[in-house]
Scaffold this motif. Structure first.
Motif, PDB file in Angstrom:
ATOM      1  N   VAL A  58       1.823   1.889  -3.433  1.00 46.79           N
ATOM      2  CA  VAL A  58       0.739   2.538  -4.186  1.00 46.79           C
ATOM      3  C   VAL A  58       0.729   4.039  -3.875  1.00 46.79           C
ATOM      4  CG1 VAL A  58      -1.753   2.623  -4.593  1.00 46.79           C
ATOM      5  CG2 VAL A  58      -0.652   0.417  -4.139  1.00 46.79           C
ATOM      6  N   GLY A  59       0.828   4.367  -2.600  1.00 44.48           N
ATOM      7  CA  GLY A  59       0.788   5.770  -2.194  1.00 44.48           C
ATOM      8  C   GLY A  59       1.966   6.571  -2.738  1.00 44.48           C
ATOM      9  N   THR A  60       3.159   5.988  -2.696  1.00 43.08           N
ATOM     10  CA  THR A  60       4.314   6.719  -3.230  1.00 43.08           C
ATOM     11  C   THR A  60       4.163   6.909  -4.743  1.00 43.08           C
ATOM     12  OG1 THR A  60       5.565   4.658  -3.328  1.00 43.08           O
ATOM     13  CG2 THR A  60       6.035   6.081  -1.468  1.00 43.08           C
TER      14      THR A  60
ATOM     15  N   GLY B 191       0.832  -1.213   0.000  1.00 45.36           N
ATOM     16  CA  GLY B 191       0.000   0.000   0.000  1.00 45.36           C
ATOM     17  C   GLY B 191       0.861   1.255   0.000  1.00 45.36           C
ATOM     18  N   ALA B 192       1.978   1.204   0.719  1.00 41.90           N
ATOM     19  CA  ALA B 192       2.905   2.344   0.698  1.00 41.90           C
ATOM     20  C   ALA B 192       3.466   2.529  -0.709  1.00 41.90           C
ATOM     21  CB  ALA B 192       4.034   2.134   1.703  1.00 41.90           C
TER      22      ALA B 192
ATOM     23  N   MET C  53       1.385   7.288  -6.304  1.00 46.74           N
ATOM     24  CA  MET C  53       0.385   8.351  -6.501  1.00 46.74           C
ATOM     25  C   MET C  53       0.982   9.731  -6.255  1.00 46.74           C
ATOM     26  SD  MET C  53      -2.960   6.773  -4.587  1.00 46.74           S
ATOM     27  CE  MET C  53      -4.243   7.897  -5.153  1.00 46.74           C
TER      28      MET C  53
END
Lengths: 328, 335
Positions: free
Chosen positions: B77-79, B74-75, B81
């Motif tokens: 994915v966030g990075t 998930g991190a 984005m």
């Protein structure tokens, strides 16, 4: 060092207006839902307005937000245009996500609003990533990560708090504790309902705040954000709040009594703040009337914008399944 | 410090070394690229692919993570984005199940659900497949599962050349890409032209031309299919071997062209037969090349059981060259 919120007249009005805007926006959504112009799920934020409004006051435009599926309030408080939110609610092309997300999935890239997420706990790891990206790119932004207390049941909460502390990421964890995850009362789901204590298990500092008191939330959030920036460390805010309405529109509320709901309504964030303002003669009744009128005009405009919006052509259904480029 | 793995010649190396060189090239060419995963740093990578990268690039870009697959994927994915180009390593596909929510509900969903506001340029590498006597929970082949998901690109480098150059293509893709590295390939040696700079990740490839039957496969089964083709040639059967390379989006044209030439086809897939990528390939042939066929479509897949530990059972479970040969023989010279 506690930072006081500057409670000048304009700011007080602003806080009240931001909460009333959310309340009236959602009341209109219920009408449109009953008229079947809004479909699917509708999770109202009714009762929890002080949390978003208070926290957003402490953020700058450079900061980022990870939201939940109950994010109408979070998006409005962040300043996302009510027009494109209403259009999204109605599944229109001029909605913030072209009608692909609906009520639970508002996104606004320009406002660093990284989406309503309908998997409980699913947004927490994203917050790690957004905060890590900011840190690695030497930006001083803070990521505010909203989640309900139900997310504490999920492994993602624990994995994320641990990593946030380990990597010293600038994240403000905002736990909107409305005491129920759908129908599951918090004390029936968690062996330890002291969430600040849980956060401290990961050495993440935090505090409880009265989530029905917008000034208390703003003050706590401002201090928290200052601390995050100063100490390069995450922080945890548990905002005690209450959802006045059903979980979604399909909820007979068998799990709580009418008396309980009524008792909480009396502590409602708008009622309480407005009463306090009036009692202290900080606001005139005509100011409130004018404010409500302005909001209702704004919402009527949003509905008109949404009604006038077209539909995404079906030929575009698969567009953005894969992207042609990374948006600048 | 461990001695660096010997490079045999500039263009001949192991699959492991090729994978490492690809990562190193990516880290050198784009400051937004960083690596994140379990034991990729000090340990050097569970399969030693990332060995030495921590010393060269430092802890900020070679990030060891705790055993929190959901959080670090998930991190990723966030990075992605928020402006970075993460390469996340999940130790094996088996553990990716713990991160499936982040992959499916976030990485591949957000671009579409946000109306195109966000792309997720995320690369996830993971080891896959059986054959190492490590039992069911470390031996699965779930590439076909992932290939079910719109929005993902699924790469299965089966050669040293692809291990060396597919990553570059994956990083150029603005969408989430999963690279499956079969565990039996890491020690395999191979070569590629010394002037090679990139490979096309959109196309399947004919690895061996032939006239009599198409052996369509990918990943760890490629070398088994090539062995089978050699064995068949000594019997006078000329097999063509197609390496799918990319399971999603599938290069249907290369498949159909091959089957139109050979008129017979065996699909070899280490995944289970039911609901598999082999089923998808077969159905596409049925839809688009039915009248080209001179014989029924056939498949060699893993037996429908968890992969067992005992060597004789594991071998019986997985596709083997001998099975491919037997099925091909039967298809071409029915008794």
């Amino acid at each position: 060092m506690t930072k006081k919120v500057h409670l000048d007249h304009a700011h007080l009005l602003h806080l009240l207006k931001a909460m009333i805007r959310i309340r009236h926006f959602e009341a209109k959504c219920v009408e449109l839902y009953q008229a079947q112009k809004i479909l699917g799920f509708l999770h109202l934020y009714d009762g929890e307005e002080a949390v978003s409004v208070g926290v957003m006051e402490a953020l700058t435009p450079e900061d980022a937000i990870i939201a939940t599926y109950r994010e109408h309030g979070q998006a409005l408080a962040r300043g996302v245009d009510p027009k494109c939110l209403m259009a999204e609610m109605m599944g229109k092309l001029n909605g913030c996500c072209r009608g692909r997300g609906g009520s639970m999935h508002f996104f606004d890239r320009k406002r660093r609003f990284y989406g309503g997420n309908a998997i409980v706990g699913g947004g927490l790891p994203l917050a790690l990533g957004v905060a890590l990206a900011d840190k690695m790119q030497r930006r001083s932004a803070v990521t505010a990560c909203f989640f309900g207390e139900g997310a504490v049941d999920e492994g993602e909460f624990h994995e994320t708090l641990n990593l946030a502390k380990l990597w010293r990421l600038p994240i403000l964890f905002v736990c909107e504790n409305n005491l129920y995850s759908m129908g599951m009362a918090v004390e029936r789901a968690e062996a330890d309902i002291d969430f600040v204590h849980k956060a401290s298990g990961y050495r993440v500092a935090g505090e409880k705040v009265d989530g029905m008191d917008v000034v208390a939330v703003e003050s706590a959030a401002r201090n928290a954000i200052d601390r995050i920036r100063r100490e390069n460390d995450p922080y945890f805010l548990e905002c005690r709040t209450y959802r006045f309405r059903a979980h979604s529109m399909f909820d007979a509320q068998l799990y709580r009594s009418k008396e309980e709901v009524e008792a909480w309504r009396k502590k409602g964030p708008i009622l309480r703040f407005q009463t306090w303002l009036e009692a202290n003669r900080l606001i005139k009744p005509e100011e409130i009337a004018a404010m409500e009128k302005e909001i209702d005009v704004e919402i009527a405009e949003a509905v008109a914008y949404a009604e006038a919006g077209g539909l995404e052509p079906i030929s575009e259904l698969e567009r953005f399944v894969t992207m042609d480029e990374v948006p600048a | 410090m461990n001695a660096p793995e010997p490079t045999l010649t500039p263009n001949r190396m192991t699959y492991r070394e090729a994978s490492k060189q690809a990562l190193r090239e990516a880290l050198l060419s784009d400051p937004r690229v960083f690596l994140m995963g379990e034991d990729i740093g000090r340990y050097g990578g569970c399969y030693a692919v990332t060995k030495g990268l921590l010393e060269e690039f430092g802890e900020e870009r070679i990030r060891d993570t705790p055993l929190s697959e959901s959080a670090f994927v998930g991190a990723g994915v966030g990075t992605a984005m928020a402006g970075m180009r993460p390469i996340v390593e999940i130790m094996t596909v088996n553990f990716s199940l713990l991160a499936l929510d982040q992959i499916l509900n976030n990485a591949v969903t957000i671009p579409h659900m946000s109306g195109g506001q966000f792309a997720i340029p995320l690369v996830i590498r993971m080891a896959t497949g059986g054959g190492r006597r490590v039992a069911a929970q470390h031996s699965r082949s779930l590439e076909g599962w992932y290939a079910h998901i719109p929005g993902l690109r699924v790469l299965t480098p089966a050669t040293v050349e692809d291990a060396r150059f597919m990553l570059k293509g994956a990083l150029a893709d603005p969408n989430p890409v999963i690279i499956f590295e079969h565990v039996m390939l890491y020690n395999m040696e191979g070569d590629f032209p010394s002037d090679m700079k990139e490979v096309d990740i959109a196309r399947a490839k004919v690895r061996r031309a032939g006239r009599d039957v198409s052996l369509i496969t990918y990943g760890g089964s490629l070398f088994k299919a090539l062995q089978a083709a050699d064995a068949l040639s000594s019997e006078g059967i000329d097999a063509e071997v197609i390496d799918l390379r990319t399971l999603r989006p599938l290069d249907t044209k290369t498949i159909i062209d091959s089957v139109a030439r050979t008129r017979r086809c065996i699909i070899i897939d280490e995944g289970w037969r039911s609901g598999s990528i082999s089923a998808e390939v077969g159905m596409r042939i049925a839809e688009e090349a039915f009248f080209e066929l001179d014989a029924p479509l056939r498949r060699v897949c893993s037996r429908e059981a968890p992969i067992p530990y005992a060597a004789h059972l594991e071998d019986a479970c997985l596709p083997q060259a001998a099975t491919i040969v037997a099925v091909a023989r039967e298809l071409i010279r029915p008794s």
